[in-house]
Enzyme design. Structure first.
Site, PDB file in Angstrom:
ATOM      1  CE  LYS A   1      -3.915  -2.235   2.203  1.00 41.13           C
ATOM      2  NZ  LYS A   1      -4.461  -2.745   3.452  1.00 41.13           N
TER       3      LYS A   1
ATOM      4  CD  GLN B   1      -3.880  -4.503   6.508  1.00 43.17           C
ATOM      5  OE1 GLN B   1      -3.879  -3.468   5.836  1.00 43.17           O
ATOM      6  NE2 GLN B   1      -4.291  -5.658   6.009  1.00 43.17           N
TER       7      GLN B   1
ATOM      8  CG  ASP C   1     -10.331  -0.011   5.085  1.00 45.05           C
ATOM      9  OD1 ASP C   1     -10.017  -0.543   4.008  1.00 45.05           O
ATOM     10  OD2 ASP C   1      -9.686  -0.125   6.143  1.00 45.05           O
TER      11      ASP C   1
HETATM   12  N1  GUN Z   1      -7.300  -6.680   5.952  1.00 48.84           N
HETATM   13  C1  GUN Z   1      -7.611  -7.422   4.854  1.00 48.84           C
HETATM   14  N2  GUN Z   1      -8.275  -6.669   3.956  1.00 48.84           N
HETATM   15  C2  GUN Z   1      -8.393  -5.432   4.498  1.00 48.84           C
HETATM   16  C3  GUN Z   1      -8.964  -4.224   4.042  1.00 48.84           C
HETATM   17  O1  GUN Z   1      -9.532  -4.122   2.947  1.00 48.84           O
HETATM   18  N3  GUN Z   1      -8.858  -3.167   4.888  1.00 48.84           N
HETATM   19  C4  GUN Z   1      -8.259  -3.269   6.108  1.00 48.84           C
HETATM   20  N4  GUN Z   1      -8.226  -2.168   6.877  1.00 48.84           N
HETATM   21  N5  GUN Z   1      -7.705  -4.376   6.552  1.00 48.84           N
HETATM   22  C5  GUN Z   1      -7.770  -5.451   5.748  1.00 48.84           C
END
Ligand code: GUN
Length: 296
Positions: free
Chosen positions: A55, A99, A122
């Site tokens: 990311k 996350q 998100d």
């Molecule tokens: N963990 C796995 N997929 C995601 C996501 O799309 N967002 C977040 N914040 N954590 C994740």
């Protein structure tokens, strides 16, 4: 030659990131605005570390600002909430992503609730889930939005199509319902307790698999010509001793023989998720600065 039935998520994500890079350049030149994304990782889950690193890398590659915050696995909920509060106030941060999963002892809902909904890239905050469900402007969860983009790119107008989603998670299944409904599909959400899952799946023009069970959906569950979106990312032992490989929720070799189009694993939905996260950050930054939203 690549099989035309395979939906290339990697190429689609590259195209989206190239458009975003251009938009970000324009925002910088015309408005002095550099969208910023803060990613918070608590603990040392190896898969999460890889996601967070990717990311950060892709955020910077698009010309945006990336802020990475790492807290130890034994960090308190108070410490995490105080970091979120600080990011909420930071004008250089337009998007905040904590996350998941969080270590045991930290209440995921409390943390998501604490994020300013305008920065919730998100799309997990109840304000955004409520807006999405009622058709108001929202920040939309990245994975289902990426799936919708790939479906519309492949099929055009989805009006009247039968869509079946297998899996009812807050991250994928539930927002996917809202998105496909808004695209005028007839939507069925199925799950592990659904009666006769194969028969439900066979109705689908569009089948979205998001259950987290390796290769659960077999070829004979798929209606010939259907479009299959496989959201699963499951690590299973490979034929080589001691190694693992990634498989989806769909038995790909069987499915590709029946489907009209299908996303592979890896290289399908996965690459799109981060590209959409960057898109959401640009949208959030524009909204926070009262600028028109880019049409992406
Ligand atoms: N963990 C796995 N997929 C995601 C996501 O799309 N967002 C977040 N914040 N954590 C994740």
């Amino acid at each position: 030659m690549t099989d035309p039935r395979i939906i290339d998520g990697k190429a689609f994500a590259e195209k989206l990131r190239a458009s975003l890079t251009q938009i970000v350049t324009g925002l910088k030149q015309d408005h002095g605005l550099v969208p910023g994304l803060a990613v918070v990782l608590v603990g040392e889950d190896p898969a999460s570390q890889i996601y967070v690193r990717n990311k950060a890398k892709q955020t910077a590659a698009c010309g945006m600002r990336s802020f990475e915050h790492r807290l130890p696995a034994d960090a308190s909920q108070t410490a995490l909430l105080s970091l979120v509060a600080q990011l909420n106030e930071d004008p250089a941060v337009h998007g905040i992503l904590v996350q998941l999963p969080l270590p045991a002892g930290i209440d995921e809902h409390a943390v998501i609730d604490a994020i300013n909904p305008a920065k919730d890239v998100d799309g997990f905050h109840v304000v955004n889930t409520g807006r999405l469900a009622t058709g108001a402007p929202a920040l939309t969860p990245c994975t289902p939005l990426g799936c919708l983009m790939m479906l519309q790119d492949r099929l055009g107008d989805l009006s009247g199509m039968e869509a079946v989603i297998v899996g009812r998670s807050n991250i994928v299944g539930k927002p996917m319902v809202a998105l496909l409904l808004s695209a005028n599909c007839t939507v069925t959400i199925a799950h592990s307790r659904s009666r006769d899952l194969p028969a439900i799946c066979r109705r689908a023009d569009i089948l979205v698999a998001a259950v987290g069970r390796p290769e659960m959906i077999r070829g004979d569950w798929i209606r010939p010509g259907a479009t299959v979106i496989d959201v699963g990312i499951n690590r299973v032992p490979s034929e080589t001793e001691g190694k693992t490989r990634l498989v989806g929720d769909v038995a790909f070799a069987e499915a590709v023989a029946v489907a009209g189009a299908i996303t592979p694993v890896p290289g399908g939905v996965g690459p799109m998720t981060i590209a959409v996260l960057l898109r959401n950050t640009v949208v959030a930054a524009c909204r926070q600065h009262g600028l028109p939203e880019p049409a992406i």
